[in-house]
Design a protein around this motif. Structure first.
Motif, PDB file in Angstrom:
ATOM      1  N   VAL A  50     -10.914  -8.145   3.112  1.00 32.91           N
ATOM      2  CA  VAL A  50      -9.720  -8.970   2.917  1.00 32.91           C
ATOM      3  C   VAL A  50      -9.406  -9.695   4.219  1.00 32.91           C
ATOM      4  N   THR A  51      -9.249 -11.004   4.143  1.00 32.42           N
ATOM      5  CA  THR A  51      -8.808 -11.771   5.304  1.00 32.42           C
ATOM      6  C   THR A  51      -7.331 -12.127   5.105  1.00 32.42           C
ATOM      7  N   LYS A  71      -9.315   1.814   8.761  1.00 41.60           N
ATOM      8  CA  LYS A  71      -9.273   2.159   7.343  1.00 41.60           C
ATOM      9  C   LYS A  71      -8.394   1.157   6.591  1.00 41.60           C
ATOM     10  N   ALA A  72      -9.033   0.239   5.907  1.00 43.68           N
ATOM     11  CA  ALA A  72      -8.315  -0.805   5.182  1.00 43.68           C
ATOM     12  C   ALA A  72      -7.530  -0.220   4.012  1.00 43.68           C
ATOM     13  N   ALA A  89      -1.058   1.603   5.338  1.00 44.60           N
ATOM     14  CA  ALA A  89      -0.536   0.268   5.016  1.00 44.60           C
ATOM     15  C   ALA A  89       0.985   0.220   5.170  1.00 44.60           C
ATOM     16  N   TYR A  90       1.476  -0.994   5.340  1.00 44.70           N
ATOM     17  CA  TYR A  90       2.913  -1.263   5.347  1.00 44.70           C
ATOM     18  C   TYR A  90       3.221  -2.208   4.195  1.00 44.70           C
ATOM     19  N   THR A  99      -2.934  -3.440   5.222  1.00 41.62           N
ATOM     20  CA  THR A  99      -3.307  -2.576   6.330  1.00 41.62           C
ATOM     21  C   THR A  99      -2.358  -2.796   7.502  1.00 41.62           C
ATOM     22  N   LYS A 100      -1.937  -1.706   8.157  1.00 40.44           N
ATOM     23  CA  LYS A 100      -1.059  -1.811   9.324  1.00 40.44           C
ATOM     24  C   LYS A 100      -1.714  -2.727  10.359  1.00 40.44           C
TER      25      LYS A 100
END
Length: 116
Positions: A50-51, A71-72, A89-90, A99-100
């Motif tokens: 993911v970009t 870790k995505a 993640a947030y 992902t953070k």
């Protein structure tokens, strides 16, 4: 191979803080307010990546934004989840999760500071 052989105290100059570093901070806030673009794709090996449109290394001479963890973790608007959302993640303002992320110094800037 690089090896740490001495220590030094360092502080970023005010002109760098108020210039390029603040510009990256401001752009990051703008992207989050207007909506982070998450673009999933499969790399050559078939792995899902993911970009996003947060400031990258090419966008600023000093700092950029990149994942805080290797870790995505993402949760898209359609409910699709990748990785451990609770741990890595947030939540974004629109309810998606990513992902953070953290601010990082650019490699070239660090090399300049260290005199490499």
């Amino acid at each position: 191979m690089l090896r740490l052989d001495r220590c030094l105290f360092w502080a970023m100059g005010e002109n760098e803080i108020e210039g390029p570093a603040k510009a990256c901070w401001d752009e990051t806030r703008k992207v989050i307010r207007e909506g982070v673009e998450l673009n999933p794709y499969r790399d050559a090996s078939g792995k899902l990546k993911v970009t996003n449109n947060l400031p990258g290394m090419a966008d600023n001479p000093i700092v950029h934004v990149r994942p805080h963890t290797s870790k995505a973790a993402y949760k898209f608007a359609d409910g699709t989840e990748i990785g451990d959302i609770a741990r890595n993640a947030y939540e974004l303002p629109d309810g998606r999760w990513m992902t953070k992320q953290s601010f990082w110094f650019n490699k070239g800037y660090l090399e300049h500071i260290l005199g490499l």
